[in-house]
Design a protein around this motif. Structure first.
Motif, PDB file in Angstrom:
ATOM      1  N   VAL A  55       0.682  -1.246   0.367  1.00 46.23           N
ATOM      2  CA  VAL A  55      -0.032   0.482   0.466  1.00 46.23           C
ATOM      3  C   VAL A  55       0.945   1.184  -0.404  1.00 46.23           C
ATOM      4  CG1 VAL A  55      -2.053  -1.323   1.323  1.00 46.23           C
ATOM      5  CG2 VAL A  55      -0.266  -0.328   2.854  1.00 46.23           C
ATOM      6  N   PRO A  56       0.847   2.290  -0.155  1.00 43.62           N
ATOM      7  CA  PRO A  56       1.339   2.894  -0.565  1.00 43.62           C
ATOM      8  C   PRO A  56       1.647   4.260   0.748  1.00 43.62           C
ATOM      9  CG  PRO A  56      -1.424   3.626  -1.776  1.00 43.62           C
ATOM     10  CD  PRO A  56      -0.833   2.345  -1.084  1.00 43.62           C
ATOM     11  N   VAL A  57       1.870   4.863   0.696  1.00 45.26           N
ATOM     12  CA  VAL A  57       2.782   5.114   2.295  1.00 45.26           C
ATOM     13  C   VAL A  57       1.790   5.947   2.735  1.00 45.26           C
ATOM     14  CG1 VAL A  57       4.497   6.606   3.592  1.00 45.26           C
ATOM     15  CG2 VAL A  57       5.239   4.891   2.026  1.00 45.26           C
ATOM     16  N   GLY A  58       1.352   6.040   4.647  1.00 43.26           N
ATOM     17  CA  GLY A  58       0.304   6.944   4.313  1.00 43.26           C
ATOM     18  C   GLY A  58       0.620   8.011   4.466  1.00 43.26           C
ATOM     19  N   ARG A  59      -0.290   9.034   5.402  1.00 42.46           N
ATOM     20  CA  ARG A  59      -0.107   9.773   5.617  1.00 42.46           C
ATOM     21  C   ARG A  59      -0.388  10.239   7.350  1.00 42.46           C
ATOM     22  NH1 ARG A  59       3.272  13.788   1.847  1.00 42.46           N
ATOM     23  NH2 ARG A  59       2.345  11.673  -0.210  1.00 42.46           N
ATOM     24  N   ASP A  60       0.142  11.222   7.509  1.00 41.59           N
ATOM     25  CA  ASP A  60      -0.783  11.968   9.194  1.00 41.59           C
ATOM     26  C   ASP A  60      -1.068  13.164   9.489  1.00 41.59           C
ATOM     27  OD1 ASP A  60       1.493  13.701   9.243  1.00 41.59           O
ATOM     28  OD2 ASP A  60       2.367  13.228  10.198  1.00 41.59           O
ATOM     29  N   ARG A  61      -2.181  13.648   9.871  1.00 42.03           N
ATOM     30  CA  ARG A  61      -2.999  14.714  10.531  1.00 42.03           C
ATOM     31  C   ARG A  61      -2.267  15.464   9.762  1.00 42.03           C
ATOM     32  NH1 ARG A  61      -3.600  13.320  16.420  1.00 42.03           N
ATOM     33  NH2 ARG A  61      -1.459  13.788  16.333  1.00 42.03           N
ATOM     34  N   SER A  62      -1.295  15.884   9.782  1.00 43.73           N
ATOM     35  CA  SER A  62      -1.026  16.986   8.584  1.00 43.73           C
ATOM     36  C   SER A  62      -0.257  17.018   7.291  1.00 43.73           C
ATOM     37  CB  SER A  62       0.211  18.163   9.520  1.00 43.73           C
ATOM     38  OG  SER A  62       0.678  17.079   9.205  1.00 43.73           O
ATOM     39  N   GLY A  63      -0.653  15.753   6.836  1.00 45.53           N
ATOM     40  CA  GLY A  63      -0.302  16.007   5.539  1.00 45.53           C
ATOM     41  C   GLY A  63       1.133  15.285   4.759  1.00 45.53           C
ATOM     42  N   ARG A  64       2.006  15.353   5.769  1.00 43.91           N
ATOM     43  CA  ARG A  64       3.351  14.765   5.906  1.00 43.91           C
ATOM     44  C   ARG A  64       2.804  12.312   5.747  1.00 43.91           C
ATOM     45  NH1 ARG A  64       5.440  17.924  10.864  1.00 43.91           N
ATOM     46  NH2 ARG A  64       4.928  16.710  11.601  1.00 43.91           N
ATOM     47  N   PRO A  65       3.696  12.632   4.873  1.00 42.66           N
ATOM     48  CA  PRO A  65       4.539  10.832   5.062  1.00 42.66           C
ATOM     49  C   PRO A  65       4.501  10.591   6.663  1.00 42.66           C
ATOM     50  CG  PRO A  65       5.853  11.983   3.507  1.00 42.66           C
ATOM     51  CD  PRO A  65       5.289  13.190   4.013  1.00 42.66           C
ATOM     52  N   LEU A  66       4.300   9.282   6.853  1.00 44.86           N
ATOM     53  CA  LEU A  66       3.889   8.625   8.316  1.00 44.86           C
ATOM     54  C   LEU A  66       6.073   8.442   8.358  1.00 44.86           C
ATOM     55  CD1 LEU A  66       1.749   6.363   8.455  1.00 44.86           C
ATOM     56  CD2 LEU A  66       1.468   8.107   9.296  1.00 44.86           C
ATOM     57  N   PRO A  67       5.952   8.421   9.256  1.00 42.79           N
ATOM     58  CA  PRO A  67       7.415   8.679   9.503  1.00 42.79           C
ATOM     59  C   PRO A  67       8.041   6.879   9.756  1.00 42.79           C
ATOM     60  CG  PRO A  67       6.437   9.109  11.945  1.00 42.79           C
ATOM     61  CD  PRO A  67       5.910   9.288  10.626  1.00 42.79           C
ATOM     62  N   TRP A  68       9.279   6.967   9.640  1.00 43.90           N
ATOM     63  CA  TRP A  68       9.874   5.129   9.302  1.00 43.90           C
ATOM     64  C   TRP A  68       8.881   4.065  10.197  1.00 43.90           C
ATOM     65  CZ3 TRP A  68      12.452   3.046  13.002  1.00 43.90           C
ATOM     66  CH2 TRP A  68      13.593   4.073  13.535  1.00 43.90           C
ATOM     67  N   TRP A  69       9.022   4.915  11.872  1.00 46.53           N
ATOM     68  CA  TRP A  69       8.574   4.335  12.532  1.00 46.53           C
ATOM     69  C   TRP A  69       7.413   3.054  12.526  1.00 46.53           C
ATOM     70  CZ3 TRP A  69      10.643   8.833  13.902  1.00 46.53           C
ATOM     71  CH2 TRP A  69       9.865   9.583  13.917  1.00 46.53           C
ATOM     72  N   ARG A  70       6.699   4.266  12.096  1.00 45.32           N
ATOM     73  CA  ARG A  70       5.206   4.028  11.308  1.00 45.32           C
ATOM     74  C   ARG A  70       5.151   2.763  10.633  1.00 45.32           C
ATOM     75  NH1 ARG A  70       1.193   4.659  14.848  1.00 45.32           N
ATOM     76  NH2 ARG A  70       1.365   7.019  16.171  1.00 45.32           N
ATOM     77  N   ARG A  71       5.829   2.066  10.141  1.00 41.30           N
ATOM     78  CA  ARG A  71       6.125   1.035   9.111  1.00 41.30           C
ATOM     79  C   ARG A  71       6.755   0.201   8.869  1.00 41.30           C
ATOM     80  NH1 ARG A  71       7.459   7.017   6.053  1.00 41.30           N
ATOM     81  NH2 ARG A  71       9.681   5.473   5.617  1.00 41.30           N
ATOM     82  N   ARG A  72       6.440  -0.171   9.853  1.00 36.30           N
ATOM     83  CA  ARG A  72       7.475  -0.947  10.349  1.00 36.30           C
ATOM     84  C   ARG A  72       6.300  -2.071  10.951  1.00 36.30           C
ATOM     85  NH1 ARG A  72      12.200  -0.193   9.022  1.00 36.30           N
ATOM     86  NH2 ARG A  72      13.095  -2.368  10.702  1.00 36.30           N
ATOM     87  N   LEU A  73       6.761  -3.510  11.058  1.00 37.20           N
ATOM     88  CA  LEU A  73       5.431  -4.918  10.514  1.00 37.20           C
ATOM     89  C   LEU A  73       4.842  -4.870  12.382  1.00 37.20           C
ATOM     90  CD1 LEU A  73       4.581  -6.841   8.623  1.00 37.20           C
ATOM     91  CD2 LEU A  73       6.265  -8.371   9.763  1.00 37.20           C
ATOM     92  N   TYR A  74       3.857  -4.776  12.482  1.00 36.53           N
ATOM     93  CA  TYR A  74       2.865  -5.075  13.711  1.00 36.53           C
ATOM     94  C   TYR A  74       3.032  -6.647  13.741  1.00 36.53           C
ATOM     95  CZ  TYR A  74       2.207  -0.407  15.022  1.00 36.53           C
ATOM     96  OH  TYR A  74       1.955   1.444  14.941  1.00 36.53           O
ATOM     97  N   GLU A  75       2.311  -7.137  14.766  1.00 32.32           N
ATOM     98  CA  GLU A  75       1.977  -8.552  15.184  1.00 32.32           C
ATOM     99  C   GLU A  75       0.221  -8.424  14.528  1.00 32.32           C
ATOM    100  OE1 GLU A  75       1.170  -8.770  19.250  1.00 32.32           O
ATOM    101  OE2 GLU A  75       3.303  -9.907  19.426  1.00 32.32           O
ATOM    102  N   GLY A  76       0.262 -10.424  14.053  1.00 29.84           N
ATOM    103  CA  GLY A  76      -1.572 -10.339  13.228  1.00 29.84           C
ATOM    104  C   GLY A  76      -1.020  -9.508  11.856  1.00 29.84           C
ATOM    105  N   THR A  77      -0.142  -9.171  11.250  1.00 33.00           N
ATOM    106  CA  THR A  77      -0.032  -8.051  10.245  1.00 33.00           C
ATOM    107  C   THR A  77       0.696  -9.537   9.045  1.00 33.00           C
ATOM    108  OG1 THR A  77       1.962  -7.075  10.241  1.00 33.00           O
ATOM    109  CG2 THR A  77      -0.670  -6.009  10.306  1.00 33.00           C
TER     110      THR A  77
END
Length: 155
Positions: free
Chosen positions: A133-155
């Motif tokens: 999926v394309p990189v998500g955006r935060d509330r201000s419209g900036r791309p999510l930081p790298w630590w938000r694009r790490r693997l979660y449990e159950g994915t």
């Protein structure tokens, strides 16, 4: 050779160059692996929010001190619960980034050294999210930081 006026020299200096923070900040406990001078400066700049910084650093360090090789991020069990949001280490890292941006340059460099060490360990022990999926955006419209694009449990 022309010389700089004293006011011009003072204007280039930061707010705490050559001065120590107030005495009350030096009496507070030092923050996570920071020098007493850097801790006092952060206590002074953040006023009453330095304990929040200490708690967030302790949570980040505790996550990285888990045994085993690879770590997976955990989503909060109850998303609406304010205290449960700290179960997600990415949310903790977001708050650390917000506190970091609010510091003076001197305090930011001291905290930055600690965060760089922890971030290197975080990158080493977690996996990037392979979802196409394309990189998500935060509330201000900036791309999510790298630590938000790490693997979660159950994915």
């Amino acid at each position: 050779m022309p010389r700089n006026r004293p006011g011009a020299l003072r204007a280039r200096r930061g707010p705490f160059d050559g001065r120590r923070p107030p005495a009350w900040t030096r009496e507070l406990p030092p923050l996570d692996r920071l020098s007493p001078a850097a801790s006092a400066l952060i206590h002074h700049v953040l006023r009453g929010r330095a304990p929040d910084l200490a708690v967030r650093l302790a949570l980040y360090r505790a996550f990285l001190d888990r045994p085993g090789g690879r770590l997976l991020l955990v989503r909060p069990t109850v998303p609406a619960c304010p205290g449960c949001a700290l179960d997600d280490i990415a949310a903790v890292r977001d708050e650390l980034a917000d506190l970091y941006r609010g510091l003076t340059p001197e305090a930011r460099s001291a905290l930055g050294r600690v965060l760089r060490t922890l971030d290197a360990e975080f990158r080493r022990r977690t996996l990037p999210d392979p979802a196409p999926v394309p990189v998500g955006r935060d509330r201000s419209g900036r791309p999510l930081p790298w630590w938000r694009r790490r693997l979660y449990e159950g994915t």
